[in-house]
Design a protein around this motif. Structure first.
Motif, PDB file in Angstrom:
ATOM      1  N   LYS A   1       0.843  -1.191   0.000  1.00  0.00           N
ATOM      2  CA  LYS A   1       0.000   0.000   0.000  1.00  0.00           C
ATOM      3  C   LYS A   1       0.879   1.242   0.000  1.00  0.00           C
ATOM      4  O   LYS A   1       1.853   1.340   0.739  1.00  0.00           O
TER       5      LYS A   1
ATOM      6  N   GLU B   1      -5.173   5.021  -0.799  1.00  0.00           N
ATOM      7  CA  GLU B   1      -5.838   3.719  -0.827  1.00  0.00           C
ATOM      8  C   GLU B   1      -5.395   2.939  -2.061  1.00  0.00           C
ATOM      9  O   GLU B   1      -6.120   2.064  -2.550  1.00  0.00           O
TER      10      GLU B   1
ATOM     11  N   ASP C   1      -5.904   0.096  -7.747  1.00  0.00           N
ATOM     12  CA  ASP C   1      -6.790   0.286  -6.610  1.00  0.00           C
ATOM     13  C   ASP C   1      -7.131  -1.079  -6.013  1.00  0.00           C
ATOM     14  O   ASP C   1      -6.638  -2.116  -6.474  1.00  0.00           O
ATOM     15  N   ILE C   2      -7.982  -1.087  -5.001  1.00  0.00           N
ATOM     16  CA  ILE C   2      -8.281  -2.314  -4.276  1.00  0.00           C
ATOM     17  C   ILE C   2      -8.996  -3.343  -5.157  1.00  0.00           C
ATOM     18  O   ILE C   2      -8.983  -4.543  -4.873  1.00  0.00           O
ATOM     19  N   ASP C   3      -9.578  -2.885  -6.258  1.00  0.00           N
ATOM     20  CA  ASP C   3     -10.252  -3.791  -7.183  1.00  0.00           C
ATOM     21  C   ASP C   3      -9.342  -4.263  -8.308  1.00  0.00           C
ATOM     22  O   ASP C   3      -9.786  -4.991  -9.208  1.00  0.00           O
TER      23      ASP C   3
ATOM     24  N   SER D   1      -5.904  -8.588  -2.641  1.00  0.00           N
ATOM     25  CA  SER D   1      -6.984  -7.637  -2.380  1.00  0.00           C
ATOM     26  C   SER D   1      -7.816  -8.077  -1.181  1.00  0.00           C
ATOM     27  O   SER D   1      -8.252  -7.243  -0.378  1.00  0.00           O
TER      28      SER D   1
ATOM     29  N   HIS E   1      -5.679  -7.143   1.939  1.00  0.00           N
ATOM     30  CA  HIS E   1      -5.621  -5.691   2.158  1.00  0.00           C
ATOM     31  C   HIS E   1      -6.978  -5.136   2.604  1.00  0.00           C
ATOM     32  O   HIS E   1      -7.038  -4.236   3.438  1.00  0.00           O
ATOM     33  N   ALA E   2      -8.067  -5.680   2.048  1.00  0.00           N
ATOM     34  CA  ALA E   2      -9.393  -5.176   2.396  1.00  0.00           C
ATOM     35  C   ALA E   2      -9.756  -5.478   3.845  1.00  0.00           C
ATOM     36  O   ALA E   2     -10.434  -4.683   4.508  1.00  0.00           O
TER      37      ALA E   2
ATOM     38  N   HIS F   1      -6.198  -3.740   7.580  1.00  0.00           N
ATOM     39  CA  HIS F   1      -5.652  -2.424   7.267  1.00  0.00           C
ATOM     40  C   HIS F   1      -4.244  -2.245   7.826  1.00  0.00           C
ATOM     41  O   HIS F   1      -3.518  -1.342   7.415  1.00  0.00           O
TER      42      HIS F   1
END
Length: 259
Positions: free
Chosen positions: A50, A55, A78-80, A101, A104-105, A108
């Protein structure tokens, strides 16, 4: 990739923040360390990081070997898993990022996630009893370990929740029939966790292959090391203490990693 095997030029150094560039340096160095330890797997597996204050995440370009990874050819997503720079000539492995992902989701605190297919880790993960308390390295890993069963290639979004549930708040994960995963608040922490886990697996297999009677760590010793591990192998006295030396090693072996 072009037909003459040249890697596309992609140099965002002048267009990123200092924080992002430092993240790129640390992550590129981690990829090189995986090469030096023999933990890479052709163009597969990943380390993600990250970017501080955002984000967004960095990950390797799909199709490059870890030896070819540099600070400037890491891909920002990105997270997606969407690539954020329209000028980026690379793609990413969507199946590979599914695991990252998910972590990470849910976590944190897990700024860096390392996932590899190292043979000894797969062998130990696939034993019924998993990692055993046979070494100090194992004790470090057993302080915070979890397991996630194999479900095939990581392309099923439904697996994300199961992976998150299995990971919980642990920093080490063994994936039977598949590999290993570690997380950390920094690249240095995640790398040191993986170093401990792989050493523990290597030692366990050597001891088992000897066919000698094995000496197990006493349960109370393992419990004590759980408390000590948070001091010795995490943060300023752990991963971050060792990380500058790791950077020097990488710079010596791969002088252009920071290009």
């Amino acid at each position: 990739m072009s037909s003459d095997y040249n890697i596309p030029v992609y140099a965002p150094r002048d267009s990123v923040t200092e924080a992002e560039w430092q993240a790129r340096l640390d992550l590129a160095a981690c990829y090189k360390l995986l090469v030096l330890h023999g933990w890479d797997d052709l163009i597969y597996t990943h380390v993600s990081l990250k970017i501080p204050g955002t984000e967004h995440f960095l990950i390797n370009a799909f199709g490059l070997t870890f030896k070819e990874v540099t600070a400037s050819n890491l891909v920002k997503i990105d997270i997606d898993g969407n690539i954020l720079d329209p000028d980026c000539p690379f793609s990413i492995n969507p199946a590979g990022f599914t695991i990252h992902s998910a972590v990470h989701a849910a976590r944190h605190d897990a700024k860096c996630v390392i996932h590899i297919h190292q043979s000894d880790a797969i062998a130990v993960a696939s034993q019924t009893d998993g990692l055993l308390p046979l070494s100090q390295y194992a004790a470090f890993a057993l302080a915070s370990i979890s397991y996630h069963g194999y479900e095939g290639l990581a392309v099923d979004a439904g697996e994300c929740q199961r992976l998150q549930d299995d990971l919980g708040d642990s920093n080490f994960m063994l994936l039977p029939n598949h590999g290993a995963l570690t997380v950390g608040q920094t690249v240095g922490d995640a790398f040191m966790h993986m170093y401990d886990l792989i050493k523990a697996c290597e030692i366990q297999l050597k001891m088992q292959q000897s066919q000698a009677e094995l000496i197990y760590l006493e349960p109370h010793i393992v419990e004590n090391i759980k408390a000590q591990a948070n001091v010795v192998h995490t943060g300023l006295t752990g991963g971050q203490k060792a990380w500058p030396a790791m950077l020097r090693r990488v710079k010596n072996e791969f002088p252009d990693f920071d290009s």
